[in-house]
Every structure is written in structure tokens, then in C-alpha cells.
Write a protein that holds these residues in place. Sequence first.
Motif, PDB file in Angstrom:
ATOM      1  N   THR A 166       0.826  -1.204   0.000  1.00 53.96           N
ATOM      2  CA  THR A 166       0.000   0.000   0.000  1.00 53.96           C
ATOM      3  C   THR A 166       0.863   1.259   0.000  1.00 53.96           C
ATOM      4  OG1 THR A 166      -0.206  -0.185   2.410  1.00 53.96           O
ATOM      5  CG2 THR A 166      -2.008  -1.071   1.068  1.00 53.96           C
ATOM      6  N   ASN A 199      -6.041   6.663  -1.396  1.00 57.27           N
ATOM      7  CA  ASN A 199      -6.866   5.747  -0.623  1.00 57.27           C
ATOM      8  C   ASN A 199      -7.632   4.778  -1.520  1.00 57.27           C
ATOM      9  OD1 ASN A 199      -6.166   6.701   1.951  1.00 57.27           O
ATOM     10  ND2 ASN A 199      -7.664   8.367   1.845  1.00 57.27           N
ATOM     11  N   LYS A 200      -8.062   5.245  -2.671  1.00 56.22           N
ATOM     12  CA  LYS A 200      -8.755   4.358  -3.601  1.00 56.22           C
ATOM     13  C   LYS A 200      -7.809   3.275  -4.121  1.00 56.22           C
ATOM     14  CE  LYS A 200     -12.330   7.572  -5.199  1.00 56.22           C
ATOM     15  NZ  LYS A 200     -12.837   8.360  -6.363  1.00 56.22           N
ATOM     16  N   ASN A 250      -5.121   2.174  -2.546  1.00 56.85           N
ATOM     17  CA  ASN A 250      -4.866   1.268  -1.422  1.00 56.85           C
ATOM     18  C   ASN A 250      -6.031   0.317  -1.194  1.00 56.85           C
ATOM     19  OD1 ASN A 250      -2.344   2.271  -0.934  1.00 56.85           O
ATOM     20  ND2 ASN A 250      -2.914   3.495   0.845  1.00 56.85           N
ATOM     21  N   ASN A 251      -7.237   0.810  -1.341  1.00 57.09           N
ATOM     22  CA  ASN A 251      -8.402  -0.062  -1.172  1.00 57.09           C
ATOM     23  C   ASN A 251      -8.419  -1.158  -2.229  1.00 57.09           C
ATOM     24  OD1 ASN A 251     -11.096  -0.643   0.104  1.00 57.09           O
ATOM     25  ND2 ASN A 251     -11.777  -0.229  -1.982  1.00 57.09           N
ATOM     26  N   TRP A 252      -8.040  -0.799  -3.454  1.00 59.04           N
ATOM     27  CA  TRP A 252      -7.964  -1.817  -4.508  1.00 59.04           C
ATOM     28  C   TRP A 252      -6.905  -2.868  -4.164  1.00 59.04           C
ATOM     29  CZ3 TRP A 252      -3.934  -3.255  -7.772  1.00 59.04           C
ATOM     30  CH2 TRP A 252      -4.279  -4.180  -8.760  1.00 59.04           C
ATOM     31  N   LYS A 272      -5.887  -3.820  -1.343  1.00 64.02           N
ATOM     32  CA  LYS A 272      -6.314  -4.644  -0.209  1.00 64.02           C
ATOM     33  C   LYS A 272      -7.493  -5.558  -0.521  1.00 64.02           C
ATOM     34  CE  LYS A 272      -6.360  -0.978   2.585  1.00 64.02           C
ATOM     35  NZ  LYS A 272      -6.465  -0.133   3.816  1.00 64.02           N
ATOM     36  N   THR A 273      -8.156  -5.331  -1.654  1.00 63.30           N
ATOM     37  CA  THR A 273      -9.356  -6.122  -1.942  1.00 63.30           C
ATOM     38  C   THR A 273      -9.306  -6.907  -3.247  1.00 63.30           C
ATOM     39  OG1 THR A 273     -10.411  -4.195  -2.996  1.00 63.30           O
ATOM     40  CG2 THR A 273     -10.820  -4.535  -0.636  1.00 63.30           C
ATOM     41  N   ASP A 321       0.487  -4.194   4.063  1.00 56.48           N
ATOM     42  CA  ASP A 321      -0.107  -2.897   4.353  1.00 56.48           C
ATOM     43  C   ASP A 321       0.939  -1.972   4.981  1.00 56.48           C
ATOM     44  OD1 ASP A 321      -1.825  -0.815   4.659  1.00 56.48           O
ATOM     45  OD2 ASP A 321      -3.370  -1.940   5.742  1.00 56.48           O
TER      46      ASP A 321
END
Length: 395
Positions: free
Chosen positions: A315, A334-335, A337-339, A341-342, A351
Motif C-alpha cells: 500500500t 486511498n482508492k 490502497n483499497n484496490w 487490499k481487496t 499494508d
Amino acid sequence: MNKNNFNKWVTVWGNAMSISDRRPENYARNLTLRYPIFNVFNGSAIRVTLDNFTGTQAVTIAKVVVSKMQGNADNKLKFPGDKIEPQTLAAVTFAGKKSVTIEPGKDVVSDEIKFAVNEHEWLAVSLYLEDFTQMRSSVIITGPLSGGYYSVGDFTESVSLPLSQTRATSCYYFLSGVDVLTEEKNHALVCYGDSITAQAWPDELTLRLVSEGIKNVSVVRKATSGSRVLREYDNITYESYGVKGLTRFPREVKVAGVKNVIFQHGINDIIHPVGVEVNPFRPWSDLPSTEDLIAGLTFYADKAHEMGLKVWGGTLLPIYGWRTYAPFRDELRNKINNWIKTTDKIDGVIDFDKAVCDEKAPQMFAEGFDSGDHLHPSAKAYNAMAQIVPEEILK
């Protein structure tokens, strides 16, 4: 250890190649480069890769020698300085010749050099540039296990470099890989990214491996400061920020014995664009959409999987307080990083952001974890990044 067990080439040390900062004095002659290399495996032979990836002219390396460094009997985790053990000197050859010419955009791998090495031992690679040489293919790397020297004259075989003719440097020219013929169980881990990876956390990860007694993996750094995933600069002011990741990645992860790749890349795509009215070389059109940047990182994952590798996404770190910080940039970060992580496009997540951010204000570094520029971590934070790399990657 029976040397008959040494049947696999694994890269024990490596760098990316970027573009040197353009200056009037970007040619050198009669120059020795000496780079201490921390070796992590037992082995029976060595080979080196010399790289002119970003050169625009052919370069000739007149001589290359390898040796062991003094200080191996002392604190092996301390950077050893410049002194070598002269009885260990061995000439490196290329198709049987001591001199090698490397065309622009190309690299060369040396012949196999019979050279017994031990785990956790410092080696040295010394290069001599005899005639005028374009000093364009290089990368700047820092960390507790990183650094080198240059001297005016041919001192490749000298025990020590002359103080009055020598300076320390963090810039690695032409040398992009050192491989050891070692045991089948050993493998390489590539850490890929920008200036954050070009700094200390890969070295800290190597130190962690030593402290935990993990001996079957080498940490190979492939990072260039200022680089972006999707774009590169075409002007001499910023060309040293390097080649774009879409070009770099397939080339740089091809190291001997590699098994896993960690990427931590993309923050420069987010923070660089400011508009031509502020900087003529940084138009707003360079700012990627979320979809653009995800497509670039997906390209990394797909290429790694095509090569049979596992790929781990790191991340992106906090940027609050950085000179171009704006809420919309943090929203994009943040978008992404969210991708990371998912998504099911990668094999796992590291992370790094969570490891270094402030729990109560996650857009910022935690206290003591900011280097001071609000973009790069402190030494303490780099250590924290190394500590959260999962053991399943390392063992």
C-alpha cells in the motif's frame, strides 16, 4: 557444504537502472568504481550483470574484478568500507575477455567465475573505466547495507582506495546484478518501486532475515527514485526520475531464482502533476484516474503471473504535508490502497501504509516515522516496513 549441491543460479544483490541526472560532466575516464555487496548464500561461483539500459551510447568497461572484503571476521552486518582481501581477487570475463562493450539499452552477463562464497559475507565488485564513458545508466540507492566508492585511476586490484583520490557515492553505475551458484532451496525476492524502495527498507529486510536465521532468500532491490507507473519525463530536467513502470517492470523482475515480487509504486503518479502554469513539465493531463493507475498495477500483476511468480502489493504511504498535498490526491491514494487490499489480481497484501501511519490521523505518518519531508519514511519507519513482510514470502 559439498559444492556439488550448488546447482542453481540465484541473484543475491541487484539494482534497477535509471538515468543519471544530466550534468555537463556526465562523461568519465580513468575511473575505478568499487561496490561492496552483502552476500547471503553459500556458493561455488559468481557472475555479474552490467547494464547500459538507459544509455544512448555504447560504453566499454575495461576491467571488472571480484574479491572478498576485509572485515568479514568482525561485525558482518556493518558496512565494510573499501578494503579488500587481495588474495581473493578474481578477474571477471565476458566471453573470455576482460573488457566488454555494452550497447545502449542492453545488458551483459559475465562468464561463470569460480569463486567460493559464504553466507553473510561481504564481497566487492570493482570496475575500471579506461576511456571516456557516458555515465548515464545508474541508480541512487541508500540504506545500511548500501553504498560505494569511485577513485581517479585504476585501483581495481588495490587493497584500499587512495584517500586523496576517492569519494564515497550512493550512485551505482552499470552494475545491476550479482548472482551466486548456490543450493536449490535458495531463491530471490524482488522489491520493486520508487524512491521509498530505493531507500532503506529492503536493507532492513535483509537485516531482519539475518536476525531471524532465515537463510534461503535474498532481497533484490529494483527501484528508481521519482519513477511513475504510467509516464516518464522527456526533458533533461526530470529525466533522472527514470523510465516508466510499464517499461521497467517486465525487465527488472527477471532475476535469477526469483520466486516472489513485492511492488510498492504509484505515489509519484499522484503527487507530480501540478499544471503547466506552475511547472511546464508537469501538466494536469499526467494525473491518472483511479482506473488508469489500477490498470498499471494490474499490468504488474499479470506480468509477474505470466513469469510464474507470486506478486504482493504494498500500500501507498501517507502524503499529508508534502508540498503538493491536496485532499483529492489523498482520495486517489486511498482508492488505490483499497484496490490493493481487496483485489484478487495479486497473491497478497503488505499494508505498509498501516504500519507507518498515525492511528488517529491516518493521512499522516505516525510520530517519529516521518523523515521530515512528509513523503519518505524515517529510519525507524523503514524498519517497521521490513518487519511486516509476511514470513510466508520469506521461508
